[in-house]
Design an enzyme around this catalytic site. Structure first.
Site, PDB file in Angstrom:
ATOM      1  N   GLU A 130       0.877  -1.176   0.000  1.00 20.86           N
ATOM      2  CA  GLU A 130       0.000   0.000   0.000  1.00 20.86           C
ATOM      3  C   GLU A 130       0.913   1.225   0.000  1.00 20.86           C
ATOM      4  O   GLU A 130       1.329   1.709   1.031  1.00 20.86           O
ATOM      5  CB  GLU A 130      -0.938   0.001   1.201  1.00 20.86           C
ATOM      6  CG  GLU A 130      -2.071   1.000   0.995  1.00 20.86           C
ATOM      7  CD  GLU A 130      -2.883   1.281   2.234  1.00 20.86           C
ATOM      8  OE1 GLU A 130      -2.376   1.098   3.349  1.00 20.86           O
ATOM      9  OE2 GLU A 130      -4.035   1.718   2.079  1.00 20.86           O
ATOM     10  N   HIS A 215      -9.993   0.474  -0.326  1.00 13.79           N
ATOM     11  CA  HIS A 215     -10.894   1.010   0.729  1.00 13.79           C
ATOM     12  C   HIS A 215     -11.721   2.192   0.232  1.00 13.79           C
ATOM     13  O   HIS A 215     -11.500   3.333   0.601  1.00 13.79           O
ATOM     14  CB  HIS A 215     -10.197   1.228   2.071  1.00 13.79           C
ATOM     15  CG  HIS A 215      -8.897   1.989   2.109  1.00 13.79           C
ATOM     16  ND1 HIS A 215      -8.716   3.210   1.500  1.00 13.79           N
ATOM     17  CD2 HIS A 215      -7.733   1.720   2.737  1.00 13.79           C
ATOM     18  CE1 HIS A 215      -7.501   3.651   1.745  1.00 13.79           C
ATOM     19  NE2 HIS A 215      -6.877   2.753   2.484  1.00 13.79           N
ATOM     20  N   ASN A 218     -12.520   5.924   1.562  1.00 12.97           N
ATOM     21  CA  ASN A 218     -11.480   6.410   2.461  1.00 12.97           C
ATOM     22  C   ASN A 218     -10.220   6.769   1.684  1.00 12.97           C
ATOM     23  O   ASN A 218      -9.762   5.982   0.847  1.00 12.97           O
ATOM     24  CB  ASN A 218     -11.165   5.360   3.544  1.00 12.97           C
ATOM     25  CG  ASN A 218     -12.378   5.096   4.415  1.00 12.97           C
ATOM     26  OD1 ASN A 218     -12.894   3.991   4.478  1.00 12.97           O
ATOM     27  ND2 ASN A 218     -12.865   6.126   5.071  1.00 12.97           N
ATOM     28  N   ALA A 219      -9.672   7.941   1.977  1.00 11.87           N
ATOM     29  CA  ALA A 219      -8.441   8.422   1.341  1.00 11.87           C
ATOM     30  C   ALA A 219      -8.577   8.479  -0.178  1.00 11.87           C
ATOM     31  O   ALA A 219      -7.692   8.049  -0.923  1.00 11.87           O
ATOM     32  CB  ALA A 219      -7.228   7.569   1.751  1.00 11.87           C
ATOM     33  N   ASP A 247     -16.399  -1.544   9.323  1.00 11.33           N
ATOM     34  CA  ASP A 247     -16.456  -1.457  10.790  1.00 11.33           C
ATOM     35  C   ASP A 247     -17.523  -0.478  11.254  1.00 11.33           C
ATOM     36  O   ASP A 247     -17.747  -0.316  12.461  1.00 11.33           O
ATOM     37  CB  ASP A 247     -15.071  -1.067  11.364  1.00 11.33           C
ATOM     38  CG  ASP A 247     -14.574   0.274  10.856  1.00 11.33           C
ATOM     39  OD1 ASP A 247     -15.233   0.878   9.979  1.00 11.33           O
ATOM     40  OD2 ASP A 247     -13.511   0.723  11.331  1.00 11.33           O
ATOM     41  N   GLY A 248     -18.194   0.202  10.319  1.00 15.98           N
ATOM     42  CA  GLY A 248     -19.220   1.178  10.686  1.00 15.98           C
ATOM     43  C   GLY A 248     -18.623   2.511  11.102  1.00 15.98           C
ATOM     44  O   GLY A 248     -19.362   3.439  11.444  1.00 15.98           O
ATOM     45  N   HIS A 250     -15.339   3.720   9.396  1.00 17.04           N
ATOM     46  CA  HIS A 250     -14.699   4.275   8.196  1.00 17.04           C
ATOM     47  C   HIS A 250     -15.717   4.687   7.131  1.00 17.04           C
ATOM     48  O   HIS A 250     -15.462   5.607   6.357  1.00 17.04           O
ATOM     49  CB  HIS A 250     -13.730   3.258   7.583  1.00 17.04           C
ATOM     50  CG  HIS A 250     -12.431   3.159   8.307  1.00 17.04           C
ATOM     51  ND1 HIS A 250     -12.304   2.543   9.523  1.00 17.04           N
ATOM     52  CD2 HIS A 250     -11.188   3.604   7.998  1.00 17.04           C
ATOM     53  CE1 HIS A 250     -11.044   2.610   9.913  1.00 17.04           C
ATOM     54  NE2 HIS A 250     -10.352   3.250   9.012  1.00 17.04           N
ATOM     55  N   ASP A 273      -8.462  -3.913   6.949  1.00 22.92           N
ATOM     56  CA  ASP A 273      -7.424  -2.888   7.183  1.00 22.92           C
ATOM     57  C   ASP A 273      -6.970  -2.947   8.643  1.00 22.92           C
ATOM     58  O   ASP A 273      -6.633  -1.922   9.241  1.00 22.92           O
ATOM     59  CB  ASP A 273      -7.955  -1.487   6.821  1.00 22.92           C
ATOM     60  CG  ASP A 273      -6.855  -0.486   6.490  1.00 22.92           C
ATOM     61  OD1 ASP A 273      -5.692  -0.906   6.312  1.00 22.92           O
ATOM     62  OD2 ASP A 273      -7.152   0.717   6.425  1.00 22.92           O
ATOM     63  N   LEU A 306      -8.027   8.728  11.780  1.00 21.89           N
ATOM     64  CA  LEU A 306      -8.183   7.274  11.725  1.00 21.89           C
ATOM     65  C   LEU A 306      -6.915   6.646  11.154  1.00 21.89           C
ATOM     66  O   LEU A 306      -6.365   7.133  10.170  1.00 21.89           O
ATOM     67  CB  LEU A 306      -9.364   6.896  10.827  1.00 21.89           C
ATOM     68  CG  LEU A 306     -10.770   7.011  11.415  1.00 21.89           C
ATOM     69  CD1 LEU A 306     -11.793   6.638  10.353  1.00 21.89           C
ATOM     70  CD2 LEU A 306     -10.943   6.154  12.646  1.00 21.89           C
TER      71      LEU A 306
HETATM   72 ZN   LIG Z   1      -4.974   3.012   3.355  1.00 20.49          ZN
END
Ligand SMILES: [Zn+2]
Length: 378
Positions: A130, A215, A218-219, A247-248, A250, A273, A306
């Site tokens: 990653e 993901h 996210n990001a 996970d509720g 993110h 993750d 996070l």
């Molecule tokens: Zn990442």
């Protein structure tokens, strides 16, 4: 050769349900699914009086577990510890994931992968890099000082493993098509992530090289009316899969459900993750010199950002069922679809000649046992 079997009130093979049936295997290969009444007497058999047997869960994004961060212990042994911790949460196989690091550490991760697969470390399918080929505007918990856009020549200088899967998350807007093509030519699975691309930067040519998106939500640059960003492009690119953290924390459940409606079936899959805190006695670890702690079930760095998730695959599956996804689809999102995403053609279904890999859950979707390459862990 000894036949082995497990049975439970329900068995889901990835397509269909079977009741009061057993999964039968020999060595590391599935032989059949049989009604319990037809099991031969001499078979080594374990019955689970409640719950369900599903195809073994596969998590393609795991940074750590059992007190080990892969970034801090880039060895086959580190991978083994992480796999052991994740088995307690239903994961049969995973890709240890190296968060952006130095070229030396990338090489160490590739070497550890080669060694782990040569030594048949249970659960290791390959490696996920990653970064560090990411966009500094979407760095998340990564150290942006490590980021660069690699050329084909720089990629060529690494010694890539000869076995196992290599998944790379990269901000494809920053990378030359020639380098992306080099990755594809060498069998690397390419996922766009930690990306701030405008839709126009994700050209048809680049998208044709992108297998997935890392993901989702996210990001990455968000979806807006005038600018679809990476999120909109990911949702609208049918050939590419999207991984998603469930996970509720993110991703809001509604955003998850919307993504599930938008993607073709089979193209949305669960990742955890997870970090070193999963299956561990402590609730913190150090990444790039910074302490990351579990606070209210969230992993946060000193700024409160996070930094990965504190969840296992079993709970991730339980969550999406709670959010309204059918059980069979939720189980496929944790097994069949990730297997397809990284081209593991002998995993993700419980069928004859597939690898003997299963996850046994109780009626609340908590893990009772996991089978990896024919070994039963409980
Ligand atoms: Zn990442």
């Amino acid at each position: 050769m000894t036949l082995k079997a497990i049975s439970a009130p329900r068995l889901f093979d990835g397509n269909n349900y079977h009741h009061n049936c057993a999964l039968v295997w020999q060595e590391d290969q599935i032989v059949s699914i049989l009604p319990m009444s037809e099991l031969p007497n001499e078979i080594e058999h374990q019955h689970f009086p409640n719950g369900i047997i599903a195809p073994g869960f596969i998590d393609i994004q795991v940074n750590g577990g059992g007190d080990v961060m892969f970034n801090n212990d880039i060895t086959a042994q580190g991978m083994e510890t992480i796999c052991r911790a994740h088995r307690q949460h239903g994961t049969a196989y995973l890709l240890p994931t190296l968060i952006s690091s130095t070229p030396q550490n990338i090489q160490a991760a590739l070497n550890a992968t080669e060694q782990a697969i040569a030594e048949s470390v249970a659960g290791v399918l390959g490696v996920h890099l990653e970064g560090p080929w990411l966009n500094k505007d979407k760095k998340g918990a990564h150290d942006a000082n490590l980021f660069y856009a690699p050329s084909s020549d720089q990629l060529e200088q690494f010694q890539w493993p000869t076995q196992g899967k290599v998944l790379v998350t990269a901000a494809v807007e920053n990378i030359d098509s020639s380098a992306l093509k080099w990755m594809k030519k060498h069998g690397i699975i390419l996922s766009c992530g930690h990306s701030n691309a405008k839709a126009a930067q994700l050209t048809e040519e680049k998208l044709s090289l992108v297998d997935g998106f890392t993901h989702l939500f996210n990001a990455m640059s968000p979806f807006e009316g005038r600018e679809p960003g990476v999120v909109g492009t990911a949702l609208n690119t049918d050939h590419s899969w999207c991984s998603i953290i469930t996970d509720g924390i993110h991703v809001h459940p509604q955003s998850f459900v919307l993504a599930h409606k938008a993607k073709p079936q089979g193209k949305l899959l669960i990742v955890t993750d997870a970090m070193a805190t999963l299956g561990s006695k402590t609730n913190q670890f150090v990444l790039d010199g910074e302490t990351i702690k579990v606070v209210d079930n969230k992993l946060v760095n000193s700024n409160g950002s996070l930094a990965g998730a504190h969840i296992g695959m079993d709970q991730s599956v339980a969550n999406v069922i709670k959010w309204g996804i059918e059980e069979d689809e939720a189980l496929r999102m944790a097994s069949t679809y990730p297997a397809q995403a990284i081209n593991c053609n002998d995993l993700g279904l419980l069928e004859p000649h597939f690898r003997a890999a299963a996850t046994v859950l109780d009626d609340n979707y908590q893990t009772q046992a996991v089978v990896v390459d024919g070994y039963l862990y409980q």
